[in-house]
Design a protein around this motif. Structure first.
Motif, short mmCIF file in Angstrom:
data_model
loop_
_atom_site.label_atom_id
_atom_site.label_comp_id
_atom_site.label_asym_id
_atom_site.label_seq_id
_atom_site.Cartn_x
_atom_site.Cartn_y
_atom_site.Cartn_z
N THR A 52 -18.78 13.75 -7.75
CA THR A 52 -18.36 15.03 -8.02
C THR A 52 -17.79 15.24 -9.24
O THR A 52 -17.00 14.21 -9.65
CB THR A 52 -17.65 15.61 -6.98
OG1 THR A 52 -16.49 14.97 -6.67
CG2 THR A 52 -18.24 15.70 -5.71
N ARG A 72 -17.47 23.58 -10.69
CA ARG A 72 -18.14 22.36 -9.97
C ARG A 72 -19.37 21.90 -10.44
O ARG A 72 -20.08 22.70 -10.85
CB ARG A 72 -17.93 22.55 -8.59
CG ARG A 72 -16.70 22.48 -7.76
CD ARG A 72 -16.98 22.61 -6.35
NE ARG A 72 -17.68 21.64 -5.69
CZ ARG A 72 -17.22 20.40 -5.22
NH1 ARG A 72 -16.05 19.99 -5.21
NH2 ARG A 72 -18.15 19.57 -4.77
N ALA A 73 -19.51 20.52 -10.56
CA ALA A 73 -20.83 20.00 -10.75
C ALA A 73 -21.14 18.79 -10.08
O ALA A 73 -20.23 18.04 -9.40
CB ALA A 73 -20.56 19.48 -12.43
N GLU A 74 -22.35 18.45 -10.24
CA GLU A 74 -22.68 17.21 -9.53
C GLU A 74 -23.29 16.13 -10.39
O GLU A 74 -23.76 16.27 -11.45
CB GLU A 74 -24.12 17.69 -8.68
CG GLU A 74 -24.62 16.31 -7.83
CD GLU A 74 -25.99 16.69 -7.42
OE1 GLU A 74 -26.41 15.91 -6.51
OE2 GLU A 74 -26.50 17.89 -7.51
N ASN A 91 -24.64 18.37 -13.79
CA ASN A 91 -25.07 19.58 -14.11
C ASN A 91 -24.14 20.25 -13.20
O ASN A 91 -23.60 20.11 -12.20
CB ASN A 91 -26.48 19.87 -13.59
CG ASN A 91 -26.78 19.81 -11.93
OD1 ASN A 91 -26.03 18.97 -11.43
ND2 ASN A 91 -27.76 20.52 -11.73
N ALA A 92 -23.76 21.55 -13.92
CA ALA A 92 -23.02 22.75 -13.00
C ALA A 92 -23.75 23.30 -11.96
O ALA A 92 -24.92 23.50 -11.99
CB ALA A 92 -22.52 23.71 -14.09
N ILE A 93 -23.02 23.37 -10.93
CA ILE A 93 -23.39 23.99 -9.59
C ILE A 93 -23.63 25.43 -10.10
O ILE A 93 -22.50 26.08 -9.91
CB ILE A 93 -22.87 23.39 -8.40
CG1 ILE A 93 -22.82 21.95 -8.30
CG2 ILE A 93 -23.46 24.38 -7.04
CD1 ILE A 93 -22.07 21.72 -7.11
N THR A 96 -24.06 32.13 -7.24
CA THR A 96 -25.13 32.96 -6.74
C THR A 96 -24.96 34.04 -7.92
O THR A 96 -24.07 34.68 -8.56
CB THR A 96 -24.71 33.78 -5.64
OG1 THR A 96 -24.38 32.59 -4.63
CG2 THR A 96 -25.66 34.56 -5.04
N THR A 101 -28.36 27.25 -15.88
CA THR A 101 -27.74 26.10 -15.16
C THR A 101 -27.19 25.07 -16.43
O THR A 101 -27.96 25.29 -17.58
CB THR A 101 -28.86 25.33 -14.54
OG1 THR A 101 -29.51 26.04 -13.50
CG2 THR A 101 -28.31 24.15 -14.16
#
Length: 145
Positions: A52, A72-74, A91-93, A96, A101
């Motif tokens: 994370t 947050r990013a993965e 990549n940034a999550i 909505t 991205t």
């Protein structure tokens, strides 16, 4: 030298455990020597074990103040480079309603650098929206897993 299957399994298990103990965190902030306007990313924290990434970012900037937020990013990949430091790709999550991205690459080329690209999807086809010039960061590693 012969290994029994159980002994080999124990050695592989210990090697895997040693690798996971080596995983730690890396925390980065913009270098004080960076020229130009203040960057919109103020702090990046990458947890290699949980894959994370947490970022402190400027959500809105006015003449007098910056409104801070969290992103947050993965962690997508963490490949070893020739210099011994990994190259992080994340990549940034998207929240909505977000159209873009953000993809990031953090790597060490003498000094730590961060590159960002903005990608939008039209249907299922990605289209490049922006590429940001690299930002120099000061990074500190903690190998406490």
């Amino acid at each position: 030298m012969k290994f029994k299957p159980t002994r080999l399994a124990v050695h592989l298990l210990l090697a895997a455990a040693a690798g996971s103990c080596a995983a730690g965190t890396i925390v980065c902030a913009p270098a004080s020597s960076s020229a130009g306007p203040a960057p919109w990313i103020r702090r990046i924290s990458i947890d290699e074990h949980s894959r994370t990434v947490n970022m402190d970012v400027v959500r809105q900037r006015t003449k007098d103040t910056d409104t801070m937020g969290k992103m947050r990013a993965e962690l997508l990949s963490m490949d070893e480079a020739q210099g011994g430091e990994p190259v992080y790709v994340f990549n940034a999550i998207p929240a909505t309603g977000d159209e873009v991205t953000h993809l990031f690459k953090l790597f060490k080329a003498g000094e730590w650098r961060l590159i960002r690209a903005g990608v939008t999807f039209v249907g299922k086809v990605p289209a490049l929206r922006t590429i940001e010039t690299s930002t120099v960061l000061d990074c500190k590693r903690s190998d406490l897993g």
